[in-house]
Write a protein that holds these residues in place. Structure first.
Motif, PDB file in Angstrom:
ATOM      1  N   ASP A   1      45.627  24.961  37.729  1.00  8.13           N
ATOM      2  CA  ASP A   1      44.926  24.682  38.993  1.00  8.13           C
ATOM      3  C   ASP A   1      45.579  23.506  39.717  1.00  8.13           C
TER       4      ASP A   1
ATOM      5  N   THR B   1      34.125  33.249  35.813  1.00  5.26           N
ATOM      6  CA  THR B   1      33.767  32.815  37.170  1.00  5.26           C
ATOM      7  C   THR B   1      34.689  31.715  37.680  1.00  5.26           C
ATOM      8  N   VAL B   2      35.198  30.868  36.784  1.00  3.64           N
ATOM      9  CA  VAL B   2      36.130  29.823  37.230  1.00  3.64           C
ATOM     10  C   VAL B   2      37.428  30.455  37.724  1.00  3.64           C
TER      11      VAL B   2
ATOM     12  N   TRP C   1      36.697  32.081  41.044  1.00  2.00           N
ATOM     13  CA  TRP C   1      36.602  31.085  42.120  1.00  2.00           C
ATOM     14  C   TRP C   1      37.986  30.605  42.538  1.00  2.00           C
ATOM     15  N   THR C   2      38.901  30.418  41.575  1.00  3.49           N
ATOM     16  CA  THR C   2      40.261  29.978  41.891  1.00  3.49           C
ATOM     17  C   THR C   2      40.960  31.004  42.779  1.00  3.49           C
TER      18      THR C   2
ATOM     19  N   TRP D   1      39.529  33.290  44.673  1.00  7.78           N
ATOM     20  CA  TRP D   1      38.861  33.356  45.979  1.00  7.78           C
ATOM     21  C   TRP D   1      39.239  32.154  46.849  1.00  7.78           C
ATOM     22  N   ARG D   2      39.325  30.979  46.251  1.00  3.36           N
ATOM     23  CA  ARG D   2      39.702  29.787  47.024  1.00  3.36           C
ATOM     24  C   ARG D   2      41.100  29.943  47.613  1.00  3.36           C
TER      25      ARG D   2
ATOM     26  N   VAL E   1      34.900  38.228  41.870  1.00  2.00           N
ATOM     27  CA  VAL E   1      35.404  37.670  43.123  1.00  2.00           C
ATOM     28  C   VAL E   1      34.420  37.931  44.259  1.00  2.00           C
TER      29      VAL E   1
ATOM     30  N   ILE F   1      31.493  35.562  43.903  1.00  2.00           N
ATOM     31  CA  ILE F   1      31.861  34.209  44.304  1.00  2.00           C
ATOM     32  C   ILE F   1      31.951  34.110  45.819  1.00  2.00           C
ATOM     33  N   SER F   2      32.496  35.130  46.458  1.00  2.00           N
ATOM     34  CA  SER F   2      32.648  35.095  47.919  1.00  2.00           C
ATOM     35  C   SER F   2      31.293  35.062  48.624  1.00  2.00           C
TER      36      SER F   2
ATOM     37  N   ASP G   1      29.837  31.506  48.582  1.00  2.00           N
ATOM     38  CA  ASP G   1      30.705  30.458  49.132  1.00  2.00           C
ATOM     39  C   ASP G   1      29.882  29.506  49.999  1.00  2.00           C
TER      40      ASP G   1
END
Length: 372
Positions: free
Chosen positions: A35, A58-59, A62-63, A65-66, A86, A89-90, A93
């Motif tokens: 990361d 989920t981590v 999230w990576t 998606w970010r 994904v 997570i979106s 946001d």
């Protein structure tokens, strides 16, 4: 050895973005160093390839998606499970939504706050009346079944409310009597009427300040104790345990405290007035040249008997207000220890406010019936 997330940035043709391909697991335990390296990528990225990713939590989602959100890259070759993460997570946001609610204009906020406060006061008044109704029902039950009345609890509360408060109330009343005599003599001296200091001290302490200052002291001392004790018992589920074994908390905890306060308030009020007169007589003998016993003898001549009855009449009503406020706030505790402190403060404020309001009402009432 724990597998780490790897990635490779493959440049594309001129004018097109690069492809960022991940491989290995994308989980919380494998993304630490990766990361940090991803945050230093400055080249434009057009695609994020997840075909070689073996696991994702989920981590990792999230990576991905970010990166997609910040660079505008398209996520490709994503497994069905990874795509669900994904997508979830979106939808969550936080940057897509305003963290702070919109602030209303001042001319709307003020009426809204005032309205909420008035509604809260109304609901609180209804709840207090309901609590008082429960107390009356509990007293009625005890009248029908005297064997259920806890005389030891009543005597114990009378000791705590009355006997243990004699010292502090006596000291306060003595000092208040001195202040009234001193300040009254200073003002009356301008008219050559220092002798009327006796009238001032006698009527003011017996009619008003004796019972009023006592009620305020009892509210701060015993009313707060009632709220703290009952609130703590609510938190430790002792009140619920009493209900479980068939014992009414109103009969066992609330009624003895209310009756003890109502019984002791007239005695404490009269005691306070007497000590206040003693304080006034003490100061008068030192500074005004009025002998101590002459001061006390003149009190009997200048103070009408109905002034004594006014103070005694108000005392049990003030005691009821103080005890109900303390017990009510204590029984409202529900969540945590902080609420015990909040409710204790509310009990004292509520009791003192209501005592002063009722004292003003009594002043007008007794004046109208000729006891002014």
């Amino acid at each position: 050895m724990r597998a780490l997330t790897e990635f490779e940035l493959t440049p594309a043709g001129q004018g097109a973005g690069a492809t960022l391909a991940f491989s290995g697991p994308m989980t919380v335990s494998s993304l630490g160093l990766t990361d940090q390296r991803l945050r230093h990528i400055t080249d434009p990225v057009a695609r994020i390839d997840l075909s070689a990713v073996t696991a994702m939590d989920t981590v990792g989602a999230w990576t991905v998606w970010r990166l997609s959100r910040d660079t505008g890259a398209e996520i490709v070759a994503c497994s069905e499970e990874a795509q669900k993460l994904v997508d979830a997570i979106s939808k969550a946001d936080s940057n897509a939504h305003s963290i702070e609610p919109p602030r209303l204009p001042l001319f709307q906020r003020v009426p809204e706050k005032v309205g909420d406060a008035m509604i809260g006061l109304g609901l609180g008044a209804v709840q207090v009346l309901g609590f008082l109704g429960q107390v009356i029902l509990a007293i009625g039950t005890l009248v029908r079944h005297p064997s259920r009345f806890r005389m030891k609890a009543l005597v114990h509360q009378m000791e705590l409310v009355g006997v243990n408060a004699l010292a502090i109330i006596g000291l306060m009343s003595f000092l208040v009597g001195i202040v009234i005599a001193q300040q009254g003599a200073v003002q009356l001296r301008q008219f050559g009427a220092e002798i009327y200091t006796v009238n001032l001290v006698g009527r003011l302490t017996l009619r008003e300040l004796g019972v009023l200052m006592t009620a305020i002291m009892v509210a701060g001392r015993s009313g707060s104790a009632f709220a703290a004790q009952l609130g703590t018992m609510k938190l430790t589920e002792e009140v619920d345990a009493m209900r479980t074994i068939g014992v009414s908390p109103m009969e066992a905890l609330v009624v003895p405290r209310i009756l003890a306060t109502m019984v002791m308030m007239p005695l404490l009020g009269f005691y306070s007035a007497f000590i206040g007169i003693i304080g006034g007589a003490f100061l008068s003998s030192l500074t005004l040249g009025i002998p101590f016993f002459t001061f006390l003898a003149r009190i009997q001549e200048v103070v009408p008997l109905h002034d004594v009855w006014v103070g005694i009449t108000k005392a049990p009503v003030f005691g009821l207000i103080v005890a109900v406020a303390g017990c009510y706030q204590g029984m409202q505790v529900k969540t945590n220890a902080e609420e015990v402190g909040t409710r204790t403060t509310a009990a004292v404020v509520m009791a003192i406010f209501m005592v002063i309001v009722l004292d003003a009402f009594f002043a007008v009432f007794f004046t109208e019936i000729g006891w002014g």
